[in-house]
Design an enzyme around this catalytic site. Sequence first.
Site, PDB file in Angstrom:
ATOM      1  N   ASN A   8      20.321  35.076  70.262  1.00 54.44           N
ATOM      2  CA  ASN A   8      18.953  35.088  69.760  1.00 54.44           C
ATOM      3  C   ASN A   8      18.546  33.691  69.303  1.00 54.44           C
ATOM      4  O   ASN A   8      19.377  32.915  68.834  1.00 54.44           O
ATOM      5  CB  ASN A   8      18.803  36.103  68.614  1.00 54.44           C
ATOM      6  CG  ASN A   8      19.000  35.478  67.247  1.00 54.44           C
ATOM      7  OD1 ASN A   8      18.085  34.863  66.702  1.00 54.44           O
ATOM      8  ND2 ASN A   8      20.204  35.620  66.697  1.00 54.44           N
ATOM      9  N   PHE A  52      13.375  32.274  62.490  1.00 53.67           N
ATOM     10  CA  PHE A  52      12.830  32.658  61.181  1.00 53.67           C
ATOM     11  C   PHE A  52      11.393  33.171  61.287  1.00 53.67           C
ATOM     12  O   PHE A  52      10.524  32.823  60.481  1.00 53.67           O
ATOM     13  CB  PHE A  52      12.860  31.469  60.189  1.00 53.67           C
ATOM     14  CG  PHE A  52      14.230  31.096  59.690  1.00 53.67           C
ATOM     15  CD1 PHE A  52      15.365  31.816  60.036  1.00 53.67           C
ATOM     16  CD2 PHE A  52      14.390  29.997  58.857  1.00 53.67           C
ATOM     17  CE1 PHE A  52      16.617  31.469  59.565  1.00 53.67           C
ATOM     18  CE2 PHE A  52      15.647  29.636  58.372  1.00 53.67           C
ATOM     19  CZ  PHE A  52      16.762  30.371  58.736  1.00 53.67           C
ATOM     20  N   SER A  85      21.559  29.030  60.185  1.00 56.58           N
ATOM     21  CA  SER A  85      20.984  29.482  61.448  1.00 56.58           C
ATOM     22  C   SER A  85      20.879  28.302  62.414  1.00 56.58           C
ATOM     23  O   SER A  85      20.448  27.213  62.030  1.00 56.58           O
ATOM     24  CB  SER A  85      19.588  30.064  61.232  1.00 56.58           C
ATOM     25  OG  SER A  85      18.943  30.278  62.473  1.00 56.58           O
ATOM     26  N   ASN A  95      18.788  28.161  64.827  1.00 54.68           N
ATOM     27  CA  ASN A  95      17.510  28.281  65.514  1.00 54.68           C
ATOM     28  C   ASN A  95      16.343  27.558  64.840  1.00 54.68           C
ATOM     29  O   ASN A  95      15.213  27.644  65.287  1.00 54.68           O
ATOM     30  CB  ASN A  95      17.168  29.761  65.698  1.00 54.68           C
ATOM     31  CG  ASN A  95      18.233  30.479  66.509  1.00 54.68           C
ATOM     32  OD1 ASN A  95      18.746  29.936  67.474  1.00 54.68           O
ATOM     33  ND2 ASN A  95      18.572  31.689  66.089  1.00 54.68           N
ATOM     34  N   THR A  96      16.620  26.871  63.733  1.00 50.97           N
ATOM     35  CA  THR A  96      15.634  25.990  63.104  1.00 50.97           C
ATOM     36  C   THR A  96      16.175  24.572  63.203  1.00 50.97           C
ATOM     37  O   THR A  96      17.244  24.284  62.671  1.00 50.97           O
ATOM     38  CB  THR A  96      15.407  26.368  61.626  1.00 50.97           C
ATOM     39  OG1 THR A  96      14.863  27.694  61.557  1.00 50.97           O
ATOM     40  CG2 THR A  96      14.446  25.404  60.962  1.00 50.97           C
ATOM     41  N   LYS A 133      25.341  31.734  52.974  1.00 47.38           N
ATOM     42  CA  LYS A 133      25.768  32.177  54.306  1.00 47.38           C
ATOM     43  C   LYS A 133      26.170  30.963  55.126  1.00 47.38           C
ATOM     44  O   LYS A 133      25.399  30.005  55.246  1.00 47.38           O
ATOM     45  CB  LYS A 133      24.642  32.935  55.014  1.00 47.38           C
ATOM     46  CG  LYS A 133      25.091  33.609  56.315  1.00 47.38           C
ATOM     47  CD  LYS A 133      24.050  34.588  56.817  1.00 47.38           C
ATOM     48  CE  LYS A 133      24.578  35.414  57.981  1.00 47.38           C
ATOM     49  NZ  LYS A 133      23.623  36.459  58.399  1.00 47.38           N
ATOM     50  N   ASN A 176      27.490  33.475  60.067  1.00 48.37           N
ATOM     51  CA  ASN A 176      26.271  33.540  60.858  1.00 48.37           C
ATOM     52  C   ASN A 176      26.615  33.528  62.353  1.00 48.37           C
ATOM     53  O   ASN A 176      27.782  33.634  62.727  1.00 48.37           O
ATOM     54  CB  ASN A 176      25.373  32.341  60.509  1.00 48.37           C
ATOM     55  CG  ASN A 176      23.894  32.669  60.601  1.00 48.37           C
ATOM     56  OD1 ASN A 176      23.468  33.386  61.501  1.00 48.37           O
ATOM     57  ND2 ASN A 176      23.112  32.156  59.669  1.00 48.37           N
TER      58      ASN A 176
END
Length: 337
Positions: free
Chosen positions: A93, A97, A175, A177-178, A213, A242
């Site tokens: 994925n 966010f 994460s 993805n940022t 996390k 994560n």
Amino acid sequence: MGAIRLLCSIGLTRKLVRKMFMPKTQAGYSLFNISFPNKVGLAAGFDKNAEYLRELECLGFGFVEIGTVTPLPQPGNDKPRVFRLIKDKALINRMGFNNEGVKAVAKRLKDWREKNGWPQAVDRSSITGQRSTLIIGGNIGKNKVTPNEDAWKDYEICFRELHPYVDYFVVNVSSPNTPGLRELQEKGSLQKILSHLQTINAAQTQPKPLLLKIAPDLTIEQIDDVIELALEIKLDGLVAANTTISREGLSPESAERSKETGGLSGKPLQQKSTEIVKYIAEKTKGTIPIMASGGIFTDDDAIEKLSAGASLVQVWTGFIYEGPAIAKKICTTLNKQ
């Protein structure tokens, strides 16, 4: 989830859903001075906006981590942004966010608390006919447009807004993805964010447990830095782990999909996340509580994480592949131990 919401909106069918998916007995567990109904929770990234709390409680989850929540609403990355690697029981994925922003989420949580008997409306009925026992965690992050040097401000905004309505917090700096977010896992950046939040937390009438996390891609040296910092500032716990940016060990059938950018979750992460849990537990002699996440599909997977030193487990990809009975199946076995 829309179908389950419809079923749970009617008293009779809500009871049927609960009968099908709730563990017959709840072996409660106390951690952080919080009474968790059971040890199986839903990890952040599923109910990003706290829209399905009633439904997820009906499915047997003892706790739900909402978010990741950011100060301002943001749409996330372009679609498509979620990909199944079915042969490997995995997902990739790159959601980014996507959420409605902290103001909207806080309002929804406030309404939930009032309707379900906490903190004032004790006599109002909830999904059980009594107070809801669901534990809610708040996973907080920074907006994509916020520079890393100002990230601490975003975390403060989310912390203050959600503080009255969540049971514990998880700081998400892991994460993939940022852009640039994982750079905040370096010790100096982490210390600035977490120390600031701990100072704010200590000033509250009821401080909330604060967890961090971490990514499964950290080196041993980086994990040691996290442990040292956690002990230094008296962090309440860690969430391990994560999603991963690694594509190691995937089957040939996933070759094309594995080229997609984003975080990989599911079965390929199981061994790595267990190793991290075990390392942290042994290194700290069990003094830092751990929520384990990564590759948990069955009761055996959950037992593996708990045996490695975890206190609680979280599912996400396992929920997608195993279906709505996953919490009940795991809890039924754990309750016998």
